[in-house]
Design a protein around this motif. Structure first.
Motif, PDB file in Angstrom:
ATOM      1  N   THR A   7     -46.371  65.745 -31.346  1.00 19.90           N
ATOM      2  CA  THR A   7     -45.105  65.047 -31.567  1.00 19.90           C
ATOM      3  C   THR A   7     -44.931  63.967 -30.507  1.00 19.90           C
ATOM      4  OG1 THR A   7     -44.140  67.095 -32.450  1.00 19.90           O
ATOM      5  CG2 THR A   7     -42.622  65.326 -31.828  1.00 19.90           C
ATOM      6  N   ILE A   8     -44.870  62.705 -30.952  1.00 17.88           N
ATOM      7  CA  ILE A   8     -44.697  61.577 -30.045  1.00 17.88           C
ATOM      8  C   ILE A   8     -43.223  61.208 -29.923  1.00 17.88           C
ATOM      9  CG2 ILE A   8     -45.360  59.193 -29.556  1.00 17.88           C
ATOM     10  CD1 ILE A   8     -47.650  61.266 -29.501  1.00 17.88           C
ATOM     11  N   GLN A   9     -42.504  61.280 -31.026  1.00 19.90           N
ATOM     12  CA  GLN A   9     -41.076  60.942 -31.028  1.00 19.90           C
ATOM     13  C   GLN A   9     -40.389  61.783 -32.089  1.00 19.90           C
ATOM     14  OE1 GLN A   9     -40.265  56.738 -31.507  1.00 19.90           O
ATOM     15  NE2 GLN A   9     -38.205  57.120 -32.306  1.00 19.90           N
ATOM     16  N   ARG A  10     -39.136  62.160 -31.833  1.00 23.75           N
ATOM     17  CA  ARG A  10     -38.401  62.996 -32.785  1.00 23.75           C
ATOM     18  C   ARG A  10     -36.913  62.719 -32.659  1.00 23.75           C
ATOM     19  NH1 ARG A  10     -36.637  65.323 -36.423  1.00 23.75           N
ATOM     20  NH2 ARG A  10     -37.075  67.415 -37.180  1.00 23.75           N
ATOM     21  N   ASP A  11     -36.242  62.429 -33.777  1.00 27.42           N
ATOM     22  CA  ASP A  11     -34.804  62.191 -33.803  1.00 27.42           C
ATOM     23  C   ASP A  11     -34.188  62.941 -34.978  1.00 27.42           C
ATOM     24  OD1 ASP A  11     -34.339  60.150 -31.618  1.00 27.42           O
ATOM     25  OD2 ASP A  11     -35.871  59.108 -32.791  1.00 27.42           O
ATOM     26  N   HIS A  12     -32.922  63.355 -34.806  1.00 31.67           N
ATOM     27  CA  HIS A  12     -32.243  64.165 -35.812  1.00 31.67           C
ATOM     28  C   HIS A  12     -31.036  63.429 -36.389  1.00 31.67           C
ATOM     29  CE1 HIS A  12     -34.726  67.419 -34.327  1.00 31.67           C
ATOM     30  NE2 HIS A  12     -34.216  67.279 -33.111  1.00 31.67           N
ATOM     31  N   ALA A  13     -30.749  63.750 -37.643  1.00 30.48           N
ATOM     32  CA  ALA A  13     -29.543  63.244 -38.322  1.00 30.48           C
ATOM     33  C   ALA A  13     -29.418  61.724 -38.198  1.00 30.48           C
ATOM     34  CB  ALA A  13     -28.296  63.936 -37.786  1.00 30.48           C
ATOM     35  N   VAL A  14     -30.505  61.033 -38.507  1.00 26.23           N
ATOM     36  CA  VAL A  14     -30.519  59.573 -38.420  1.00 26.23           C
ATOM     37  C   VAL A  14     -29.918  58.996 -39.704  1.00 26.23           C
ATOM     38  CG1 VAL A  14     -31.984  57.524 -38.239  1.00 26.23           C
ATOM     39  CG2 VAL A  14     -32.546  59.597 -36.933  1.00 26.23           C
ATOM     40  N   GLU A  15     -28.999  58.078 -39.553  1.00 27.61           N
ATOM     41  CA  GLU A  15     -28.356  57.448 -40.706  1.00 27.61           C
ATOM     42  C   GLU A  15     -28.982  56.086 -40.968  1.00 27.61           C
ATOM     43  OE1 GLU A  15     -24.182  57.337 -39.947  1.00 27.61           O
ATOM     44  OE2 GLU A  15     -23.951  59.526 -40.046  1.00 27.61           O
ATOM     45  N   HIS A  16     -29.151  55.772 -42.256  1.00 26.32           N
ATOM     46  CA  HIS A  16     -29.710  54.467 -42.618  1.00 26.32           C
ATOM     47  C   HIS A  16     -29.110  54.016 -43.939  1.00 26.32           C
ATOM     48  CE1 HIS A  16     -32.680  51.229 -42.304  1.00 26.32           C
ATOM     49  NE2 HIS A  16     -32.703  51.277 -43.621  1.00 26.32           N
ATOM     50  N   PRO A  17     -28.667  52.760 -44.029  1.00 24.35           N
ATOM     51  CA  PRO A  17     -28.093  52.267 -45.284  1.00 24.35           C
ATOM     52  C   PRO A  17     -29.133  51.588 -46.163  1.00 24.35           C
ATOM     53  CG  PRO A  17     -27.696  50.685 -43.537  1.00 24.35           C
ATOM     54  CD  PRO A  17     -28.473  51.818 -42.916  1.00 24.35           C
ATOM     55  N   LEU A  18     -28.957  51.718 -47.468  1.00 26.03           N
ATOM     56  CA  LEU A  18     -29.669  50.903 -48.441  1.00 26.03           C
ATOM     57  C   LEU A  18     -28.673  49.917 -49.040  1.00 26.03           C
ATOM     58  CD1 LEU A  18     -31.915  53.505 -50.323  1.00 26.03           C
ATOM     59  CD2 LEU A  18     -32.552  51.984 -48.437  1.00 26.03           C
ATOM     60  N   ALA A  19     -29.154  49.038 -49.905  1.00 29.92           N
ATOM     61  CA  ALA A  19     -28.275  48.027 -50.493  1.00 29.92           C
ATOM     62  C   ALA A  19     -27.142  48.665 -51.285  1.00 29.92           C
ATOM     63  CB  ALA A  19     -29.079  47.093 -51.391  1.00 29.92           C
ATOM     64  N   ASN A  20     -27.395  49.857 -51.864  1.00 27.10           N
ATOM     65  CA  ASN A  20     -26.396  50.511 -52.711  1.00 27.10           C
ATOM     66  C   ASN A  20     -25.645  51.630 -52.013  1.00 27.10           C
ATOM     67  OD1 ASN A  20     -26.658  49.081 -55.299  1.00 27.10           O
ATOM     68  ND2 ASN A  20     -28.746  49.881 -55.280  1.00 27.10           N
ATOM     69  N   GLY A  21     -25.775  51.721 -50.682  1.00 30.44           N
ATOM     70  CA  GLY A  21     -25.014  52.730 -49.963  1.00 30.44           C
ATOM     71  C   GLY A  21     -25.858  53.443 -48.922  1.00 30.44           C
ATOM     72  N   PRO A  22     -25.207  54.199 -48.027  1.00 27.88           N
ATOM     73  CA  PRO A  22     -25.938  54.919 -46.982  1.00 27.88           C
ATOM     74  C   PRO A  22     -26.657  56.147 -47.529  1.00 27.88           C
ATOM     75  CG  PRO A  22     -23.607  55.422 -46.862  1.00 27.88           C
ATOM     76  CD  PRO A  22     -23.749  54.362 -47.914  1.00 27.88           C
ATOM     77  N   LEU A  23     -27.784  56.456 -46.907  1.00 26.75           N
ATOM     78  CA  LEU A  23     -28.522  57.667 -47.245  1.00 26.75           C
ATOM     79  C   LEU A  23     -27.942  58.861 -46.492  1.00 26.75           C
ATOM     80  CD1 LEU A  23     -32.173  56.298 -47.038  1.00 26.75           C
ATOM     81  CD2 LEU A  23     -30.854  56.766 -49.119  1.00 26.75           C
ATOM     82  N   LYS A  24     -28.221  60.049 -46.994  1.00 28.62           N
ATOM     83  CA  LYS A  24     -27.862  61.250 -46.259  1.00 28.62           C
ATOM     84  C   LYS A  24     -28.651  61.272 -44.942  1.00 28.62           C
ATOM     85  CE  LYS A  24     -26.794  63.948 -50.400  1.00 28.62           C
ATOM     86  NZ  LYS A  24     -27.150  65.101 -51.256  1.00 28.62           N
ATOM     87  N   PRO A  25     -28.069  61.830 -43.877  1.00 29.46           N
ATOM     88  CA  PRO A  25     -28.774  61.855 -42.585  1.00 29.46           C
ATOM     89  C   PRO A  25     -30.169  62.452 -42.724  1.00 29.46           C
ATOM     90  CG  PRO A  25     -26.512  62.566 -42.316  1.00 29.46           C
ATOM     91  CD  PRO A  25     -26.738  62.445 -43.792  1.00 29.46           C
ATOM     92  N   MET A  26     -31.131  61.776 -42.123  1.00 29.99           N
ATOM     93  CA  MET A  26     -32.535  62.166 -42.239  1.00 29.99           C
ATOM     94  C   MET A  26     -33.102  62.580 -40.896  1.00 29.99           C
ATOM     95  SD  MET A  26     -34.369  58.393 -42.522  1.00 29.99           S
ATOM     96  CE  MET A  26     -33.072  57.697 -43.553  1.00 29.99           C
ATOM     97  N   GLU A  27     -34.199  63.302 -40.933  1.00 33.67           N
ATOM     98  CA  GLU A  27     -34.980  63.637 -39.752  1.00 33.67           C
ATOM     99  C   GLU A  27     -36.110  62.615 -39.640  1.00 33.67           C
ATOM    100  OE1 GLU A  27     -34.126  66.430 -37.726  1.00 33.67           O
ATOM    101  OE2 GLU A  27     -32.367  66.114 -39.007  1.00 33.67           O
ATOM    102  N   THR A  28     -36.363  62.113 -38.445  1.00 33.64           N
ATOM    103  CA  THR A  28     -37.424  61.130 -38.255  1.00 33.64           C
ATOM    104  C   THR A  28     -38.328  61.563 -37.108  1.00 33.64           C
ATOM    105  OG1 THR A  28     -36.266  59.741 -36.636  1.00 33.64           O
ATOM    106  CG2 THR A  28     -35.781  59.329 -38.953  1.00 33.64           C
ATOM    107  N   GLY A  29     -39.561  61.087 -37.154  1.00 35.37           N
ATOM    108  CA  GLY A  29     -40.486  61.426 -36.093  1.00 35.37           C
ATOM    109  C   GLY A  29     -41.747  60.599 -36.161  1.00 35.37           C
ATOM    110  N   VAL A  30     -42.508  60.646 -35.089  1.00 35.93           N
ATOM    111  CA  VAL A  30     -43.825  60.026 -35.021  1.00 35.93           C
ATOM    112  C   VAL A  30     -44.795  61.096 -34.522  1.00 35.93           C
ATOM    113  CG1 VAL A  30     -45.254  58.229 -33.984  1.00 35.93           C
ATOM    114  CG2 VAL A  30     -42.852  57.752 -34.544  1.00 35.93           C
ATOM    115  N   PHE A  31     -45.891  61.285 -35.267  1.00 32.91           N
ATOM    116  CA  PHE A  31     -46.864  62.318 -34.934  1.00 32.91           C
ATOM    117  C   PHE A  31     -48.247  61.681 -34.798  1.00 32.91           C
ATOM    118  CE2 PHE A  31     -43.354  64.303 -37.061  1.00 32.91           C
ATOM    119  CZ  PHE A  31     -43.170  65.513 -36.402  1.00 32.91           C
TER     120      PHE A  31
END
Length: 255
Positions: free
Chosen positions: A123-147
């Motif tokens: 695991t190089i990087q890990r973040d929780h409950a990341v929010e990101h919008p699309l053109a039609n609205g925000p996505l549900k909070p996601m988990e992100t990481g770099v492995f």
């Protein structure tokens, strides 16, 4: 301790056992909720956006499938498709559990934090409950990481949806067997506080992995269109888009 206290403790213990058994019987006799997804996952996968190609691949070589082979995951359906654009590759892995098949804590125990790490990724990087919008609205909070493994670095975003609600379990590096069950005890208690005794909810794990950072992908119009279709099909929007006249996942019965 006096016989009177022993009888009182025994009576209390018997009462607790009877109450728990009754509640368990009630939950199991109560009909499970219907599944939202009523067709194979592969039918819901978006086509490749313009300028991209798509190829369905066997999931036999994925870390999650190795967990399945070991008798751990027990999903009802799964799909793995690779989308390509020039040198960019995005793998989309989705697994589905019908209501009542698996507890949320057991499914949540098999995220990249575990499946990938158990298979040699760092695991190089890990973040929780990341929010990101699309053109039609925000996505549900996601988990992100770099492995990273063997000098190969992969960026990952993923969701574990329990009845449509994103879930994340803080404990990482889960084990299988009795040790894993002990590790999951705090999460089981947390599940009881969230869902009560009836935890028979439909579950989805949606994982996207890319050989380029997702910050670069979000700027690609084709990828944005793809994510819009994927989000509509698998309930990833925080709120249904205003122009969403038809949803791929409707409450029409189980698979």
């Amino acid at each position: 301790m006096s016989p009177r206290w022993l009888r009182a403790l025994l009576g209390f213990a018997i009462t607790i056992v009877v109450v728990l058994a009754g509640l368990n019987l009630y939950v199991n006799l109560k009909p499970a909720p219907k599944a939202r997804i009523d067709q194979p996952l592969i039918n819901l996968m978006p086509a490749a956006p313009e300028g991209w190609t798509a190829q369905d691949e066997s999931i036999a070589d994925t870390p999650e499938e190795l967990e399945k082979v070991e008798g751990v995951l027990h999903y009802d359906d799964a799909v793995y498709r690779i989308y390509k654009s020039n040198q960019t590759e995005v793998g989309v892995y989705i697994a589905h559990w019908l209501p009542g098949k698996f507890s949320p804590a057991k499914v949540g125990a098999h995220s990249p934090d575990t499946c990938w790490v158990h298979n040699g990724w760092n695991t190089i990087q890990r973040d929780h409950a990341v929010e990101h919008p699309l053109a039609n609205g925000p996505l549900k909070p996601m988990e992100t990481g770099v492995f990273e493994k063997n000098n190969q670095r992969v960026s990952v975003i993923f969701w574990h949806l329990v009845g449509g609600t994103p879930m994340h379990y803080d404990l990482e590096g889960w084990n299988n067997g009795i040790i894993g069950r002990i590790q999951r005890l705090p999460t089981l208690l947390d599940d009881f506080s969230k869902f009560g005794l009836d935890q028979r909810k439909e579950q989805l794990v949606i994982r996207l992995s890319s050989n380029v950072p997702f910050d670069d992908l979000w700027a690609d119009p084709g990828f944005g269109q793809f994510m819009d279709k994927l989000s509509r099909a698998f309930d990833l929007y925080a709120q249904p888009p205003a122009n969403d006249t038809a949803t791929a996942t409707k409450v029409v019965g189980a698979i």
